[in-house]
Scaffold this active site. Structure first.
Site, PDB file in Angstrom:
ATOM      1  N   ASP A 128       0.507  -1.412  -0.068  1.00  0.00           N
ATOM      2  CA  ASP A 128      -0.318  -0.032   0.017  1.00  0.00           C
ATOM      3  C   ASP A 128       1.224   0.879   0.479  1.00  0.00           C
ATOM      4  O   ASP A 128       0.221   2.292  -0.473  1.00  0.00           O
ATOM      5  CB  ASP A 128      -1.054  -0.153   0.852  1.00  0.00           C
ATOM      6  CG  ASP A 128      -0.789   0.026   2.517  1.00  0.00           C
ATOM      7  OD1 ASP A 128       0.905  -0.013   2.932  1.00  0.00           O
ATOM      8  OD2 ASP A 128      -0.958   0.133   3.409  1.00  0.00           O
ATOM      9  N   HIS A 129       2.120   1.661   0.576  1.00  0.00           N
ATOM     10  CA  HIS A 129       2.948   2.850   0.179  1.00  0.00           C
ATOM     11  C   HIS A 129       3.530   3.013  -0.707  1.00  0.00           C
ATOM     12  O   HIS A 129       3.980   3.880  -0.686  1.00  0.00           O
ATOM     13  CB  HIS A 129       4.276   2.303   2.086  1.00  0.00           C
ATOM     14  CG  HIS A 129       3.540   2.221   3.165  1.00  0.00           C
ATOM     15  ND1 HIS A 129       2.540   1.910   3.293  1.00  0.00           N
ATOM     16  CD2 HIS A 129       4.033   3.457   3.836  1.00  0.00           C
ATOM     17  CE1 HIS A 129       2.212   2.526   4.818  1.00  0.00           C
ATOM     18  NE2 HIS A 129       2.897   3.222   4.957  1.00  0.00           N
ATOM     19  N   ASP A 193       3.092  -0.626  11.198  1.00  0.00           N
ATOM     20  CA  ASP A 193       2.538   0.805  10.779  1.00  0.00           C
ATOM     21  C   ASP A 193       2.340   1.068  11.642  1.00  0.00           C
ATOM     22  O   ASP A 193       1.201   0.769  13.014  1.00  0.00           O
ATOM     23  CB  ASP A 193       2.342   0.420   9.667  1.00  0.00           C
ATOM     24  CG  ASP A 193       2.008   1.439   9.453  1.00  0.00           C
ATOM     25  OD1 ASP A 193       1.849   2.015   8.002  1.00  0.00           O
ATOM     26  OD2 ASP A 193       1.030   2.248  10.142  1.00  0.00           O
ATOM     27  N   ARG A 475      -2.437  12.831  10.113  1.00  0.00           N
ATOM     28  CA  ARG A 475      -0.508  14.344  10.487  1.00  0.00           C
ATOM     29  C   ARG A 475      -0.584  14.486   9.252  1.00  0.00           C
ATOM     30  O   ARG A 475      -0.872  14.549   8.066  1.00  0.00           O
ATOM     31  CB  ARG A 475       0.327  12.613  10.585  1.00  0.00           C
ATOM     32  CG  ARG A 475       1.663  12.541  10.796  1.00  0.00           C
ATOM     33  CD  ARG A 475       2.593  11.133  10.837  1.00  0.00           C
ATOM     34  NE  ARG A 475       2.271  10.339  12.477  1.00  0.00           N
ATOM     35  CZ  ARG A 475       1.893   8.412  12.319  1.00  0.00           C
ATOM     36  NH1 ARG A 475       3.317   8.366  10.874  1.00  0.00           N
ATOM     37  NH2 ARG A 475       1.942   8.507  13.716  1.00  0.00           N
ATOM     38  N   SER A 670       5.854   8.269  12.897  1.00  0.00           N
ATOM     39  CA  SER A 670       5.270   6.712  11.902  1.00  0.00           C
ATOM     40  C   SER A 670       6.807   5.694  13.171  1.00  0.00           C
ATOM     41  O   SER A 670       7.130   6.109  14.237  1.00  0.00           O
ATOM     42  CB  SER A 670       6.010   6.703  10.574  1.00  0.00           C
ATOM     43  OG  SER A 670       6.277   5.137   9.981  1.00  0.00           O
ATOM     44  N   ARG A 672       8.743   3.407  11.617  1.00  0.00           N
ATOM     45  CA  ARG A 672       9.799   2.885  10.956  1.00  0.00           C
ATOM     46  C   ARG A 672      10.930   2.912  11.164  1.00  0.00           C
ATOM     47  O   ARG A 672      11.895   3.739  11.787  1.00  0.00           O
ATOM     48  CB  ARG A 672       9.812   4.150   9.402  1.00  0.00           C
ATOM     49  CG  ARG A 672      10.306   5.353   9.685  1.00  0.00           C
ATOM     50  CD  ARG A 672      10.297   6.463   8.143  1.00  0.00           C
ATOM     51  NE  ARG A 672       9.317   6.529   8.460  1.00  0.00           N
ATOM     52  CZ  ARG A 672       7.906   7.842   7.996  1.00  0.00           C
ATOM     53  NH1 ARG A 672       9.528   9.005   7.949  1.00  0.00           N
ATOM     54  NH2 ARG A 672       6.929   8.427   7.760  1.00  0.00           N
TER      55      ARG A 672
END
Length: 784
Positions: A128-129, A193, A475, A670, A672
């Site tokens: 999806d990213h 995520d 965000r 995030s 990440r």
């Protein structure tokens, strides 16, 4: 018993590639209900949850919150686990793992490094990213498949080899897919995520983590989490008019701020809960990530049961009904903090710019914007994203658009729509919502994250041009959506975005203001009303799921040594047993420093599987206190100013260790883990801040770095970018024992300060081994 003919048909349908979201529940036997249609042999184990809860109930001898029930219900050893909210570390056994494609690359590379043959729990990858919003859904999807073919092939083949389900590009956003298929009341799910808490809308404990945490769970190792505090949000009254579920979390964000939920689960309760749809509850839980919460959750109720039934999971709802006492809080349970919101009095809100906790009633935003000098003309309105792309969201937005069209109006601002999943896209196309939104001037984008994460090829402005956008996203940090630091982004509900896009200005309040139709007559928009779920069944759309084979051992996973997108990982070096002496300061960060500042997304997403290449974005968004600039730091060895990553590489080449000094809530945003992998890869050893965001602090520990906090926050001012730092006493590194830091100034003077940490014994072993993955391998070697 189920007739064999029916059972055979069900199994055939399940494995033939047909999407079976809405199969009637033919396998409704207690404790033999599948976790999802895609994993018929993996069953929900409420009996174990009940057993663990009963053990903890007896030990603690007090009523439990819902959060505690589900978290403690997943303890590895409920009889012996030390339990103290906000203090002890829990060893947990989550039910499943979910990974989005940008973080899955590094997670799967780490899992490959572990040497294990197959994942130990049900796991999925969601593409999806990596889809950039440019021309529209179909064209953007085709382009993404072409550009990202190497990465998609890696994820698909790695999934097949190691037993991980693979959702192809175009299937939708990870959190919507989880809500439709994998979340259920009482589940514990971890996802790579930060918006994984979306699943709390279905009564699950769903927590955002870094890839290394996901590897632990996929490897069958107990997962560690600091025992969360529990903040109760009591809802009374009932939503009505223009107020929406989004306004609940926008209001809570304004109360708690971006760090007010750190270390806590937000638990919604009270009579007002039942007035919110299941997908509305998911919206609220999703954006709880913006207040730093570990996760958010709602108690199991009839709205969840209705959603489960509509998404083909009535069997799960029936089982949840039997165990309902364990899926709601105990009467008389105690919260660490309680916030009360009367939904009947809640007004529509809009938060921003530049931070999601700057809350304003929609009625005030026009005047506030003019006073602050923010642009009031709206250049683009964007609805959808993982936060607000449900059938109800699209229906309410279409209800607003339909009124404008009836008076001959279209959007004055540019307008985009992001469906949350292929199922949502197909259903809103069938039911006419998508066409209404196109007719009012909207562009339907791919079923993907798109502009919400910076995957937006924006053409209507130049970089540096001051402008305003309104979104239904979660965000809105500086530059997040379009890489333009002058874009003032505001977050609100999809229906308010639609109304403001039609008016074209922040000065419009749909509750009181009038629009002028094409005939010159003034009219007022009525508050939107829409079904929370379609009257017909959901249309599943195209089949986008790849089942992992029963035996994937023969599957080849190819990573080319010359690839610019993928890179196999080399182990980080072990701690040498010595103190960290005379470290240089790479950068002393001024103000907010999110994971977007540390490891930017947008165009950098294509390097998420290649650690060396993506390290070229290390801290390029952080503001240097020495000169007030981004990506400009003094090289202490040459005295020349240059980009942060180049300076870090120079220090690494010269064999010099370095540190970063940060401000409050460092690493918010995030999940990440690249924001932790990159400094480690380029030679960093210590990150010292006033405070950390939860996920980032854990990610730093996992990669063998030392995240430390000032015992006295004022000591931040004692350190200057030209100083050298030594961390001493590491031979006696122990839980709860502060570390000593010696600051050496250029004039020869020294100061000593104390630094706190949150390491437990096993996390100290990660540091000593060089990383959590290194420690895992050490333990494997000892046991073999």
């Amino acid at each position: 018993k189920v007739p064999m003919l029916i059972l055979s048909f069900f199994q055939h349908a399940l494995h033939s590639g047909i999407r079976r979201y809405h199969v009637a529940p033919v396998l409704c036997q207690r404790a033999k209900v599948a976790m999802s249609h895609f994993e018929p042999n993996e069953h929900i184990n409420y009996e174990k949850l009940e057993k663990n809860i009963n053990i903890v109930h007896k030990r603690l001898d007090r009523p439990l919150t819902l959060s505690e029930k589900i978290v403690y219900g997943h303890l590895d050893d409920p009889a012996k686990q030390e339990i103290e909210r906000g203090k002890t570390y829990l060893r947990l056994r989550p039910d499943r793992v979910a990974m989005q494609d940008a973080t899955a690359q590094m997670a799967m590379l780490q899992f490959i490094s572990s040497g294990l043959p197959k994942v130990a729990v049900p796991s999925t990858i969601h593409c999806d990213h990596l889809i950039e919003a440019q021309l529209g859904g179909e064209k953007d999807l085709r382009r993404a498949k072409d550009i990202n073919q190497e990465v998609y092939n890696f994820l698909a083949t790695a999934g097949a080899k190691y037993g991980v389900g693979f959702w192809k590009p175009g299937s939708g956003i990870i959190h919507q897919i989880i809500l439709e298929n994998y979340s259920y009341p009482g589940v514990m799910l971890i996802g790579t995520d930060s918006h994984t808490p979306n699943g709390g809308g279905l009564g699950g404990i769903c927590i955002g983590v870094g890839g290394a945490d996901a590897v632990d769970v996929m490897a069958g190792i107990p997962w560690e989490l600091k025992c969360p505090k529990v903040i109760g949000v009591k809802l009374t009254g009932k939503l009505s008019g223009w107020s929406s579920p989004k306004d609940v979390i926008l209001k809570v964000a304004g109360i708690l701020t971006v760090k007010g939920g750190t270390g806590a689960i937000i638990e919604y309760h009270g009579p007002g809960v039942d007035s919110i749809s299941c997908t509305g509850m998911a919206t609220i839980c999703n954006m709880g990530a913006e207040i730093g919460a570990t996760t958010s959750i709602f108690p199991y109720n009839a709205r969840m049961k209705k959603y489960l039934g509509k998404t083909g999971r009535a069997d799960i709802a029936a089982l949840a009904d039997e165990f309902q006492q364990h899926l709601v809080p105990d009467s008389g349970c105690q919260y660490d903090q309680v916030i009360e919101i009367n939904l009947s009095e809640l007004k529509p809100h809009i938060n921003g710019p530049f931070t999601p906790d700057l809350a304003h009633p929609v009625s005030d935003i026009g005047a506030v914007a003019e006073k602050e000098g923010w642009p009031v003309d709206i250049r683009v309105g964007l609805i959808g994203s993982c936060t607000n792309s449900s059938y109800e969201d699209m229906g309410r937005s279409a209800a607003v658009a339909k009124q404008a069209l009836a008076h001959g109006l279209k959007c004055k601002s540019k307008f985009t729509i992001t469906p949350g999943s292929e199922q949502i896209r197909a259903t809103i196309e069938r039911d006419g919502y998508a066409q209404i939104l196109r007719d009012v001037g909207g562009l339907v984008l791919a079923n993907a994250c798109g502009p919400c994460i910076g995957q937006w090829d924006r053409k209507d402005i130049k970089k540096g041009e001051k402008n305003t956008i309104v979104t239904s996203y979660n965000r809105n940090f500086t530059g997040r959506n379009d890489a333009n630091p002058e874009t003032h982004a505001f977050v609100t509900s999809p229906e308010i975005v639609t109304a403001l896009s039609i008016a074209g200005t922040l000065k419009f309040n749909p509750e009181t203001d009038y629009l002028t139709g094409a005939d010159g007559k003034k009219f007022k928009l009525e508050a939107p009303d829409a079904d929370e779920l379609p009257k017909l069944e959901f249309d599943p759309g195209q089949d986008t799921y790849q089942y992992p084979p029963k035996d994937g051992s023969g599957q080849h996973v190819d990573v080319s040594p010359t690839s610019q997108r993928l890179q196999l990982l080399e182990p980080f070096d072990k701690w040498d047993g010595k103190d960290l002496e005379d470290m240089l300061i790479l950068i002393k960060v001024k103000g907010k420093c999110t994971t977007d500042h540390i490891s930017a997304a947008g165009p950098w997403l294509k390097f998420r599987g290649h650690l060396d290449n993506i390290s070229n974005n290390l801290l390029i968004g952080a503001i240097n206190v020495e000169n007030g600039k981004a990506n400009s730091v003094r090289n202490a060895l040459t005295q020349e100013f240059g980009p942060v990553p180049d300076t870090a590489r120079y220090y690494k080449k010269m064999g010099v260790k370095w540190a970063v000094i940060g401000d409050e809530n460092y690493g918010e945003g995030s999940s990440r883990e690249h924001a932790a992998l990159e400094p480690r890869h380029l030679g960093g050893r210590v990150i010292i801040t006033k405070s950390f965001a939860r996920i980032h602090e854990t990610n730093l520990k996992k990669q063998g770095l030392l995240p430390l906090t000032f015992a006295d926050p004022a000591d931040y001012n004692k350190i200057h970018p030209v100083d050298k730092l030594s961390i001493v006493g590491l031979a006696d590194f122990a839980p709860g024992k502060p570390l000593k830091c010696i600051i050496k100034h250029p004039n020869g003077s020294q100061e000593t300060i104390m630094l706190n940490h949150t390491f437990n014994e096993s996390q100290i072993e990660w540091f000593q081994a060089g990383s959590a993955l290194n420690r895992m391998k050490e333990l494997q070697q000892k046991s073999s």
